[in-house]
Design a protein around this motif. Structure first.
Motif, PDB file in Angstrom:
ATOM      1  N   PRO A  49       0.796  -1.229   0.000  1.00  0.00           N
ATOM      2  CA  PRO A  49       0.000   0.000   0.000  1.00  0.00           C
ATOM      3  C   PRO A  49       0.826   1.276   0.000  1.00  0.00           C
ATOM      4  CG  PRO A  49       0.140  -0.851   2.223  1.00  0.00           C
ATOM      5  CD  PRO A  49       0.884  -1.832   1.341  1.00  0.00           C
ATOM      6  N   PHE A  50       2.168   1.183   0.105  1.00  0.00           N
ATOM      7  CA  PHE A  50       3.012   2.374   0.254  1.00  0.00           C
ATOM      8  C   PHE A  50       3.763   2.712  -1.035  1.00  0.00           C
ATOM      9  CE2 PHE A  50       2.710   0.698   4.647  1.00  0.00           C
ATOM     10  CZ  PHE A  50       2.071   1.784   5.227  1.00  0.00           C
ATOM     11  N   ARG A  51       3.146   2.484  -2.168  1.00  0.00           N
ATOM     12  CA  ARG A  51       3.823   2.710  -3.447  1.00  0.00           C
ATOM     13  C   ARG A  51       3.987   4.187  -3.781  1.00  0.00           C
ATOM     14  NH1 ARG A  51       1.452  -0.820  -8.127  1.00  0.00           N
ATOM     15  NH2 ARG A  51       3.302   0.073  -9.120  1.00  0.00           N
ATOM     16  N   LEU A  52       3.319   5.054  -3.037  1.00  0.00           N
ATOM     17  CA  LEU A  52       3.472   6.499  -3.253  1.00  0.00           C
ATOM     18  C   LEU A  52       4.442   7.132  -2.262  1.00  0.00           C
ATOM     19  CD1 LEU A  52      -0.210   7.466  -4.110  1.00  0.00           C
ATOM     20  CD2 LEU A  52       1.651   6.823  -5.637  1.00  0.00           C
ATOM     21  N   GLY A  53       5.098   6.325  -1.470  1.00  0.00           N
ATOM     22  CA  GLY A  53       6.125   6.843  -0.586  1.00  0.00           C
ATOM     23  C   GLY A  53       5.576   7.503   0.656  1.00  0.00           C
ATOM     24  N   VAL A  54       6.426   8.310   1.290  1.00  0.00           N
ATOM     25  CA  VAL A  54       6.095   9.008   2.526  1.00  0.00           C
ATOM     26  C   VAL A  54       6.535  10.458   2.388  1.00  0.00           C
ATOM     27  CG1 VAL A  54       6.325   6.909   3.902  1.00  0.00           C
ATOM     28  CG2 VAL A  54       8.301   8.437   3.633  1.00  0.00           C
ATOM     29  N   ALA A  55       6.019  11.305   3.254  1.00  0.00           N
ATOM     30  CA  ALA A  55       6.387  12.723   3.208  1.00  0.00           C
ATOM     31  C   ALA A  55       6.155  13.331   4.579  1.00  0.00           C
ATOM     32  CB  ALA A  55       5.571  13.467   2.147  1.00  0.00           C
ATOM     33  N   SER A  56       6.773  14.508   4.777  1.00  0.00           N
ATOM     34  CA  SER A  56       6.513  15.294   5.985  1.00  0.00           C
ATOM     35  C   SER A  56       6.410  16.753   5.587  1.00  0.00           C
ATOM     36  CB  SER A  56       7.626  15.101   7.018  1.00  0.00           C
ATOM     37  OG  SER A  56       8.851  15.645   6.544  1.00  0.00           O
ATOM     38  N   GLY A  57       5.866  17.578   6.487  1.00  0.00           N
ATOM     39  CA  GLY A  57       5.702  18.970   6.106  1.00  0.00           C
ATOM     40  C   GLY A  57       5.293  19.874   7.247  1.00  0.00           C
ATOM     41  N   ASP A  58       5.225  21.166   6.919  1.00  0.00           N
ATOM     42  CA  ASP A  58       4.821  22.234   7.837  1.00  0.00           C
ATOM     43  C   ASP A  58       5.505  22.123   9.205  1.00  0.00           C
ATOM     44  OD1 ASP A  58       3.313  23.206   5.781  1.00  0.00           O
ATOM     45  OD2 ASP A  58       1.439  23.288   6.892  1.00  0.00           O
ATOM     46  N   PRO A  59       6.862  22.134   9.217  1.00  0.00           N
ATOM     47  CA  PRO A  59       7.578  21.946  10.484  1.00  0.00           C
ATOM     48  C   PRO A  59       7.430  23.142  11.410  1.00  0.00           C
ATOM     49  CG  PRO A  59       9.115  22.528   8.735  1.00  0.00           C
ATOM     50  CD  PRO A  59       7.777  22.321   8.074  1.00  0.00           C
TER      51      PRO A  59
END
Length: 530
Positions: A49-59
């Motif tokens: 289910p994780f074929r679109l990767g991961v991300a983070s934001g708005d630190p």
């Protein structure tokens, strides 16, 4: 520099996650939020289910958003997921092997949100590097790296990059990989993260899937297609993003609820249909970006302008120049000038955002006051002689709005004012003054304009936009027609901007180089070549 790993051996990852399901299910969520639905579904999910990767934001100094989307078949409508909520466990640690876990929790990926996750993780250390991952069922995500903002009152050097305009059909996203290799503290993406056009409209390097986007399923599918790019996935997994949109995330050159083709013969681009199209575009954008849950759009509105303090070094006031603007003057025609550009009732920010920006600038305690935004800010005159010309989709079309911003900066003595810009598919550097027609008047700031990631293709080696540009725009200091991004290093005393370019995007793996560097010394308005 070696890029960070974004995947790990599954046995190692699974061992690190032993026991997390029970802990989260028992209510021991150490950080983050996410209300469970009334009846939580079983955790089993199909495929990877994780074929679109991961991300983070708005630190923030103590928080960051962690993002993923469950999509084992990402290019299908629905992403290959069953139409039920799925619990997704997350974990954050001080090291990428997760021996020093500092928090874990659970979110519920909902089908009505395309099974996306927006975990708002709190209680973190300021200006600190973390590693994170997700689990859904037995599937473990790639590992991501993120970083929190500096604490108030501290003044570390801030290292960031900004980019704009990534058209899938026009080239490969190699510049994103080079950005990841530089491991910035944060990445500002200034819009045109994707393009709405139908397959084959923009080029033949790669091909969009489907027709021009109009429906929620179509916007979701296009976002998913872009996030299958491994270079974009690497960058997201390396640094937190602060995003804002321009037009192509919804519709080229739209203004508020006025579409590009406001004509009864244009089907879904008529005014009567555009509200539904914008609603779909905004929903899909929120779903696929590392934005906090409270920013989820309501009807056709998504509040995207916001403020980030990076200690006493820099305050970033992120603008939205698309959602609240009045329609462009002169039918949005290029280099057509006149009184409509000075209409006092015209606005590019809207009254509420204008007032918010003034408050943000007034309360800043940072050395640098930076405006990440979308469109060309300085005067852009490509007409010889006394005609002012102008780019009417940019701030030239809203001269009263621009004068209000620059007037506030000048009259209130806002120090070290820097505007970051995308949109125009080439590099530019400008000095800023309230009256661009009088080069002898006071400088009040600087503008760095990044080229595109791929839009307009390979480009050329040209550094000359034409004699008329130099003659009519004395504030212009630099131009380049290659693709790439801008990497900035900012201390309390100095702002350095490196224009990083690649010589081609029509094939992958182009090397990167610095085409030009500029410096601004604190307290001395105007750019100097490094």
């Amino acid at each position: 520099m070696t890029p960070p790993r974004i995947s790990m051996d599954n046995s190692l990852k699974r061992r690190g996650f032993l026991g997390i399901a029970g802990a989260a299910g028992a209510g021991a969520v150490l950080l983050g939020t996410g209300a469970a639905p009334a009846a939580a579904a079983p955790a089993r999910v199909p495929g990877d289910p994780f074929r679109l990767g991961v991300a983070s934001g708005d630190p923030l100094p103590d928080a960051v958003v962690l993002w993923t989307r469950l999509a084992p078949k990402p290019l299908e409508f629905g992403g290959g997921m069953p139409a039920r909520p799925v619990p997704v466990h997350w974990e954050i640690a001080l090291d990428e092997r997760f021996r020093k876990v500092v928090g874990r929790g659970v979110e519920h990926a909902l089908p009505e949100e395309a099974h996306t996750v927006h975990a708002d993780v709190r209680g973190l250390r300021p200006h600190h590097e973390y590693h994170y991952r997700f689990r859904a069922g037995n599937a473990i995500s790639p590992v991501g790296r993120t970083r929190t903002a500096p604490a108030p009152g501290t003044a570390p050097t801030v290292d960031f990059a900004f980019a704009s305009c990534a058209n899938w059909e026009m080239g490969y996203f190699t510049a994103y990989r080079h950005m990841a290799e530089e491991r910035p503290d944060v990445v500002f993406h200034l819009g045109d993260y994707l393009y709405e056009y139908a397959a084959g409209v923009n080029g033949d390097v790669r091909t969009h899937i489907g027709d021009e986007m109009n429906t929620l399923d179509e916007y979701r599918q296009r976002h998913a297609q872009y996030k299958t790019d491994t270079d974009l996935q690497l960058l997201h997994a390396t640094a937190p993003f602060v995003v804002t949109w321009d037009d192509h995330e919804t519709d080229n050159n739209y203004a508020d609820l006025s579409p590009e083709n406001n004509d009864a013969g244009q089907g879904n681009d008529t005014t009567g249909h555009f509200a539904a199209r914008r609603r779909a575009a905004y929903q899909a954008y929120w779903e696929h970006m590392p934005l906090r849950r409270f920013r989820k759009p309501v009807d056709t509105a998504l509040p995207l302008y916001r403020r980030f303090e990076f200690g006493a070094t820099a305050t970033f006031s992120v603008l939205d120049t698309r959602q609240y603007r009045t329609n462009q003057p002169y039918g949005d025609k290029w280099q057509v000038s006149g009184p409509e550009q000075w209409d006092p009732n015209a606005t590019i920010l809207g009254d509420e955002q204008h007032a918010w920006l003034e408050r943000s600038l007034a309360r800043s305690q940072s050395a640098w006051n930076v405006l990440p935004q979308q469109i060309y800010f300085a005067n852009w005159d490509a007409v010889a002689g006394p005609d002012d010309g102008g780019y009417n989709d940019g701030w030239d079309g809203y001269r009263v709005s621009r004068d209000r911003v620059l007037g506030y900066v000048e009259e209130r003595g806002i120090d070290n004012f820097v505007v970051l810009t995308g949109d125009v598919h080439s590099n530019w550097t400008n000095d800023l003054r309230r009256d661009f027609e009088r080069p002898e008047t006071r400088l009040v700031g600087s503008e760095f304009v990044t080229t595109s990631i791929t839009s307009n293709g390979d480009g050329t080696d040209s550094h000359d936009p034409g004699r008329v540009y130099w003659d009519e725009n004395p504030h212009l200091k630099y131009y380049s027609n290659r693709r790439g991004y801008v990497h900035c290093t900012v201390s309390r005393d100095r702002y350095t901007a490196d224009y990083r370019v690649v010589d081609y995007v029509s094939r992958p793996d182009a090397p990167v180089r610095t085409d030009k560097s500029f410096v601004i010394e604190a307290g001395v308005p105007g750019v100097q070549q490094a």
